[in-house]
Write a protein that holds these residues in place. Sequence first.
Motif, PDB file in Angstrom:
ATOM      1  N   ALA A 369       3.119  -7.845  12.043  1.00  0.00           N
ATOM      2  CA  ALA A 369       2.733  -8.061  13.429  1.00  0.00           C
ATOM      3  C   ALA A 369       1.282  -8.464  13.610  1.00  0.00           C
ATOM      4  N   SER A 370       0.478  -8.343  12.562  1.00  0.00           N
ATOM      5  CA  SER A 370      -0.940  -8.654  12.682  1.00  0.00           C
ATOM      6  C   SER A 370      -1.490  -9.047  11.327  1.00  0.00           C
ATOM      7  N   ARG A 371      -2.716  -9.592  11.364  1.00  0.00           N
ATOM      8  CA  ARG A 371      -3.371  -9.919  10.094  1.00  0.00           C
ATOM      9  C   ARG A 371      -3.579  -8.659   9.257  1.00  0.00           C
ATOM     10  N   GLY A 372      -3.955  -7.578   9.923  1.00  0.00           N
ATOM     11  CA  GLY A 372      -4.181  -6.345   9.182  1.00  0.00           C
ATOM     12  C   GLY A 372      -2.935  -5.868   8.463  1.00  0.00           C
ATOM     13  N   GLU A 373      -1.770  -5.928   9.152  1.00  0.00           N
ATOM     14  CA  GLU A 373      -0.513  -5.508   8.525  1.00  0.00           C
ATOM     15  C   GLU A 373      -0.130  -6.455   7.398  1.00  0.00           C
ATOM     16  N   LEU A 374      -0.364  -7.756   7.610  1.00  0.00           N
ATOM     17  CA  LEU A 374      -0.073  -8.736   6.569  1.00  0.00           C
ATOM     18  C   LEU A 374      -0.911  -8.474   5.328  1.00  0.00           C
ATOM     19  N   LEU A 375      -2.198  -8.246   5.510  1.00  0.00           N
ATOM     20  CA  LEU A 375      -3.081  -8.022   4.368  1.00  0.00           C
ATOM     21  C   LEU A 375      -2.811  -6.681   3.706  1.00  0.00           C
ATOM     22  N   SER A 376      -2.351  -5.705   4.483  1.00  0.00           N
ATOM     23  CA  SER A 376      -1.932  -4.440   3.882  1.00  0.00           C
ATOM     24  C   SER A 376      -0.734  -4.652   2.971  1.00  0.00           C
ATOM     25  N   LEU A 377       0.190  -5.528   3.406  1.00  0.00           N
ATOM     26  CA  LEU A 377       1.341  -5.863   2.571  1.00  0.00           C
ATOM     27  C   LEU A 377       0.881  -6.474   1.255  1.00  0.00           C
ATOM     28  N   LEU A 378      -0.130  -7.331   1.327  1.00  0.00           N
ATOM     29  CA  LEU A 378      -0.654  -7.975   0.125  1.00  0.00           C
ATOM     30  C   LEU A 378      -1.407  -6.997  -0.765  1.00  0.00           C
ATOM     31  N   TYR A 379      -2.229  -6.180  -0.132  1.00  0.00           N
ATOM     32  CA  TYR A 379      -3.171  -5.388  -0.897  1.00  0.00           C
ATOM     33  C   TYR A 379      -2.647  -4.015  -1.280  1.00  0.00           C
ATOM     34  N   HIS A 380      -1.597  -3.565  -0.618  1.00  0.00           N
ATOM     35  CA  HIS A 380      -1.090  -2.210  -0.847  1.00  0.00           C
ATOM     36  C   HIS A 380      -2.215  -1.208  -0.626  1.00  0.00           C
ATOM     37  N   HIS A 381      -2.467  -0.360  -1.573  1.00  0.00           N
ATOM     38  CA  HIS A 381      -3.514   0.642  -1.409  1.00  0.00           C
ATOM     39  C   HIS A 381      -4.872   0.115  -1.839  1.00  0.00           C
ATOM     40  N   HIS A 382      -4.946  -1.177  -2.203  1.00  0.00           N
ATOM     41  CA  HIS A 382      -6.222  -1.721  -2.643  1.00  0.00           C
ATOM     42  C   HIS A 382      -6.918  -2.461  -1.518  1.00  0.00           C
ATOM     43  N   ALA A 383      -6.297  -2.581  -0.349  1.00  0.00           N
ATOM     44  CA  ALA A 383      -6.837  -3.413   0.704  1.00  0.00           C
ATOM     45  C   ALA A 383      -8.062  -2.786   1.343  1.00  0.00           C
ATOM     46  N   ALA A 384      -8.974  -3.664   1.762  1.00  0.00           N
ATOM     47  CA  ALA A 384     -10.075  -3.203   2.601  1.00  0.00           C
ATOM     48  C   ALA A 384      -9.513  -2.867   3.967  1.00  0.00           C
ATOM     49  N   PRO A 385     -10.189  -2.037   4.779  1.00  0.00           N
ATOM     50  CA  PRO A 385      -9.666  -1.713   6.112  1.00  0.00           C
ATOM     51  C   PRO A 385      -9.428  -2.964   6.936  1.00  0.00           C
ATOM     52  N   ALA A 386      -8.366  -2.944   7.707  1.00  0.00           N
ATOM     53  CA  ALA A 386      -8.002  -4.130   8.487  1.00  0.00           C
ATOM     54  C   ALA A 386      -9.071  -4.506   9.494  1.00  0.00           C
TER      55      ALA A 386
END
Length: 392
Positions: A369-386
């Motif tokens: 639904a958002s860039r943050g959710e998309l990048l969380s999907l990509l990064y899993h637990h390695h993502a920077a905060p949205a």
Amino acid sequence: MLDSTLPQDHTQAMVLLDTTPTTAVPRGRHRDSAARRVREVCCDAPSTAELIKGLRTPLHDALGMSGMLLSANDPDTLVLSTAAVIENLPEAMCAPWMHNEFLEADFNKFADLHRSAAKATTLHRVTQGNPELSPRHRDLNGPMGFGAELRTTFSRRGVCWGVGNFLRERREEDFAPEDLAWLERLRPVIAAGLQRCTVLDLRSDGVDCAPGVVTLDPLGQVVSMNDSAPQLLAELWAHAIDAGPQTKLPGEAYMIATLTRARARGHPRTGPPVTRLHGRSGRWLTIRGDHTLTPDGRLSGIVLVIEPSRPTEVMPLVVAAYGLTAREQEVLAELSNGRPTGEIATRLFISEHTVRDHIRSVLSKTGTASRGELLSLLYHHHAAPATQFTHA
């Protein structure tokens, strides 16, 4: 630190090493019902592991085989990973089978079948009735009591999501044209099911940890491991293979070690010794191999590193699993670097409106639904905060 005691509880693993004799189902008796079951599990399975497990019985019923290897694989390297069913194949075949696949020239290698977009075929057909020309038949399948061999890849739109290796006993006939036709009709269905389940697997989470390091000698025997290695190796699914007097390595790790040996020896067309897989904890793991040489150029050792996958390693899976276009991939790459809409437009020589259209398309395809959710999907637990990313 040498730690040769790995957890041996495989009761939760979706890999099945089953050597119990089975009664072959008469050819063609259950093809229609088996096809329905294949379609159902490809639509309904909640994970790659459950899909592979669910395909076991209908494939066995329709093809009347005596032994089976059915596995998902890393679509970039074709290394078998994440889940597999191994039925009625003796444990002694595991290591020699991998050596043949990666270290010997032979017929119907999975990489060749995928590269040439070949249909499902048998060893008897490609050797014109002379399977003894194949080292795999002559040195492995035959001595183990097997004869006819049917191989295929489950590829879709140029991406290979899994492979199948089906065997009959030496006294049985080769797979018939109708067997091949049945499997050929369902290959796209199975490939699509594996692709769909990869999407589901990508949404799983896991816990971070330090990389695990395993060192082996030139023959593939384990010399040492660091403290993190046993915990990470315990997440792998495949049956453990002897890699020293008191040590076993899960099949995926053993396969990467074998590929590393092949690369070190300069074997032609050997793929990179790396794979990504969905671990039991839910996190994505990457295993990669490298080798060391003596001053005179001889192989002196193999090093395996297993660790949680980085975003750049997971992104190709996302691209393949969700069917993103070339331009959507470019926009996604820019998003993953935290660039705002205006900068993306400038870098890709398109308008900001077009960038937003591509972002909406990517969000729609990935169900986010958002860039943050998309990048969380990509990064899993390695993502920077949205919150670090600028929204369109």
